[in-house]
Design a protein around this motif. Structure first.
Motif, PDB file in Angstrom:
ATOM      1  N   PHE A 100       0.018   5.056   4.145  1.00 35.02           N
ATOM      2  CA  PHE A 100       0.224   4.646   2.756  1.00 35.02           C
ATOM      3  C   PHE A 100       1.551   3.912   2.598  1.00 35.02           C
ATOM      4  O   PHE A 100       1.639   2.922   1.859  1.00 35.02           O
ATOM      5  CB  PHE A 100       0.178   5.862   1.838  1.00 35.02           C
ATOM      6  CG  PHE A 100      -1.183   6.503   1.757  1.00 35.02           C
ATOM      7  CD1 PHE A 100      -2.170   5.964   0.939  1.00 35.02           C
ATOM      8  CD2 PHE A 100      -1.486   7.638   2.495  1.00 35.02           C
ATOM      9  CE1 PHE A 100      -3.428   6.543   0.858  1.00 35.02           C
ATOM     10  CE2 PHE A 100      -2.735   8.226   2.418  1.00 35.02           C
ATOM     11  CZ  PHE A 100      -3.707   7.675   1.601  1.00 35.02           C
ATOM     12  N   LYS A 101       2.586   4.397   3.275  1.00 30.76           N
ATOM     13  CA  LYS A 101       3.892   3.745   3.169  1.00 30.76           C
ATOM     14  C   LYS A 101       3.847   2.318   3.699  1.00 30.76           C
ATOM     15  O   LYS A 101       4.579   1.448   3.235  1.00 30.76           O
ATOM     16  CB  LYS A 101       4.944   4.568   3.907  1.00 30.76           C
ATOM     17  CG  LYS A 101       5.243   5.908   3.232  1.00 30.76           C
ATOM     18  CD  LYS A 101       6.279   6.718   3.993  1.00 30.76           C
ATOM     19  CE  LYS A 101       6.549   8.050   3.296  1.00 30.76           C
ATOM     20  NZ  LYS A 101       7.539   8.879   4.045  1.00 30.76           N
ATOM     21  N   ALA A 102       2.965   2.082   4.679  1.00 30.43           N
ATOM     22  CA  ALA A 102       2.806   0.717   5.193  1.00 30.43           C
ATOM     23  C   ALA A 102       2.246  -0.209   4.122  1.00 30.43           C
ATOM     24  O   ALA A 102       2.463  -1.423   4.159  1.00 30.43           O
ATOM     25  CB  ALA A 102       1.887   0.726   6.410  1.00 30.43           C
ATOM     26  N   ARG A 103       1.543   0.363   3.161  1.00 26.88           N
ATOM     27  CA  ARG A 103       1.025  -0.422   2.042  1.00 26.88           C
ATOM     28  C   ARG A 103       1.953  -0.329   0.832  1.00 26.88           C
ATOM     29  O   ARG A 103       1.581  -0.712  -0.285  1.00 26.88           O
ATOM     30  CB  ARG A 103      -0.371   0.083   1.659  1.00 26.88           C
ATOM     31  CG  ARG A 103      -1.368   0.069   2.808  1.00 26.88           C
ATOM     32  CD  ARG A 103      -2.806   0.108   2.313  1.00 26.88           C
ATOM     33  NE  ARG A 103      -3.163   1.325   1.615  1.00 26.88           N
ATOM     34  CZ  ARG A 103      -3.802   2.347   2.181  1.00 26.88           C
ATOM     35  NH1 ARG A 103      -4.119   2.305   3.477  1.00 26.88           N
ATOM     36  NH2 ARG A 103      -4.119   3.409   1.488  1.00 26.88           N
ATOM     37  N   GLU A 104       3.164   0.214   1.072  1.00 25.43           N
ATOM     38  CA  GLU A 104       4.179   0.365   0.027  1.00 25.43           C
ATOM     39  C   GLU A 104       3.641   1.185  -1.145  1.00 25.43           C
ATOM     40  O   GLU A 104       3.793   0.833  -2.312  1.00 25.43           O
ATOM     41  CB  GLU A 104       4.681  -0.996  -0.453  1.00 25.43           C
ATOM     42  CG  GLU A 104       5.350  -1.811   0.649  1.00 25.43           C
ATOM     43  CD  GLU A 104       5.885  -3.129   0.153  1.00 25.43           C
ATOM     44  OE1 GLU A 104       5.568  -3.513  -0.998  1.00 25.43           O
ATOM     45  OE2 GLU A 104       6.640  -3.778   0.897  1.00 25.43           O
ATOM     46  N   PHE A 105       2.998   2.290  -0.792  1.00 28.90           N
ATOM     47  CA  PHE A 105       2.403   3.164  -1.798  1.00 28.90           C
ATOM     48  C   PHE A 105       2.497   4.605  -1.326  1.00 28.90           C
ATOM     49  O   PHE A 105       2.255   4.909  -0.156  1.00 28.90           O
ATOM     50  CB  PHE A 105       0.933   2.788  -2.027  1.00 28.90           C
ATOM     51  CG  PHE A 105       0.193   3.758  -2.899  1.00 28.90           C
ATOM     52  CD1 PHE A 105       0.427   3.815  -4.259  1.00 28.90           C
ATOM     53  CD2 PHE A 105      -0.751   4.626  -2.353  1.00 28.90           C
ATOM     54  CE1 PHE A 105      -0.251   4.715  -5.062  1.00 28.90           C
ATOM     55  CE2 PHE A 105      -1.445   5.526  -3.143  1.00 28.90           C
ATOM     56  CZ  PHE A 105      -1.187   5.560  -4.509  1.00 28.90           C
TER      57      PHE A 105
END
Length: 303
Positions: A100-105
């Motif tokens: 999720f962090k890779a999608r900035e979320f």
């Protein structure tokens, strides 16, 4: 008088037309309206079915489609964006959060209750208690001297399997002594018909069985479990009552979370707020789980 009746008929027609046009599929997506898909750990299905029924009753412009699956399947669906809201018995790992962090979320995760993994035996069994050490031996494939030599799970990828593998300190299941079926209902039915086995199910399957499940539950008994394996539970036998879940006396207690991975605040946020609020917590209480925040009780004392 005729004019009043006519006005009432016209108003009723307008309301009926508005109601027909506002079907769940067409309603605006807000925190209290619209459609929502929720996938729940199958071991928690009975209590979550109750939660959805109450939520839809209170918020008539909502339509919650509830699905269930095993833990690994649900997490994979979350990571693949197949679902956005899920109910699990663990938080997401750092590796999973990295997706999720890779999608900035960052998903919003809320703890909503404490559940108990229940060990059930056939009513014909003479023993009503079992030490966690005996269960660990079965999980490790070691010789067992006690009466319970078979463990039956709902699925090899179930959250209950993960919990007991963690307690036993193993990475894989033994070739004998441990069996996996397809659902918690299958487990209850199997133990109902097989006296030498111990079934592993979620607490709400025992406390709030439906008519189809109740006939099997009536032929079973919940085992008291003595803990103290790696610090799990107390050194006395305890059953998964709400008191024992609250003070960690029951060795197989576990948390319950709702994971909301919606990209924007929508009905998923409203459903999460409902589960953590007073009504949702009361539903947890009635289903035998320990609510994350115990609803207050007001007593009126009369002289």
């Amino acid at each position: 008088m005729k004019k009043i009746v006519l006005l009432r008929l016209v108003f009723a027609g307008v309301v009926l037309g508005w109601s027909c046009q506002n079907t769940p599929a067409e309603r605006e997506q807000t925190i209290v309206s619209g459609r929502l898909g929720v996938v729940v750990d199958e071991t928690l299905l009975p209590v979550m079915e109750e939660q959805v029924a109450v939520f839809e009753h209170l918020y008539e412009r909502t339509d919650v489609e509830l699905g269930s699956g095993h833990e690994n399947q649900i997490v994979a669906q979350l990571l693949n964006r197949e679902v956005e809201v899920a109910v699990l018995t663990r938080e997401l790992s750092e590796q999973e959060m990295a997706f999720f962090k890779a999608r900035e979320f960052t998903p919003r995760v809320f703890r909503i209750a404490t559940d108990g993994v229940v060990l059930v035996a056939n009513k014909s069994a003479t023993d009503t208690i079992v030490a966690l050490e005996e269960i660990v031996r079965v999980m490790r494939g070691e010789p067992v001297t006690g009466p319970f030599r078979q463990l039956v799970f709902d699925n090899p990828n179930s959250s209950t399997v993960r919990l007991l593998k963690s307690v036993a300190g193993i990475d894989s299941l033994p070739k004998t002594g441990v069996y996996a079926l397809k659902s918690n209902l299958d487990v209850l039915k199997y133990v109902h018909e097989t006296p030498a086995s111990v079934g592993v199910v979620g607490l709400s399957w025992i406390v709030r069985p439906d008519s189809n499940t109740a006939r099997y539950v009536r032929g079973l008994r919940v085992l008291g479990v003595r803990g103290q394996v790696s610090g799990q539970g107390s050194d006395t036998y305890a059953k998964p009552s709400q008191t024992n879940l609250a003070d960690s006396a029951y060795a197989l207690a576990r948390p319950v979370y709702i994971v909301n991975a919606e990209p924007k605040k929508s009905l998923g946020m409203g459903f999460a707020a409902f589960l953590t609020g007073d009504v949702g917590q009361r539903v947890m209480l009635k289903a035998g789980l320990m609510p994350d925040s115990v609803p207050p009780r007001e007593l009126i004392i009369r002289k």
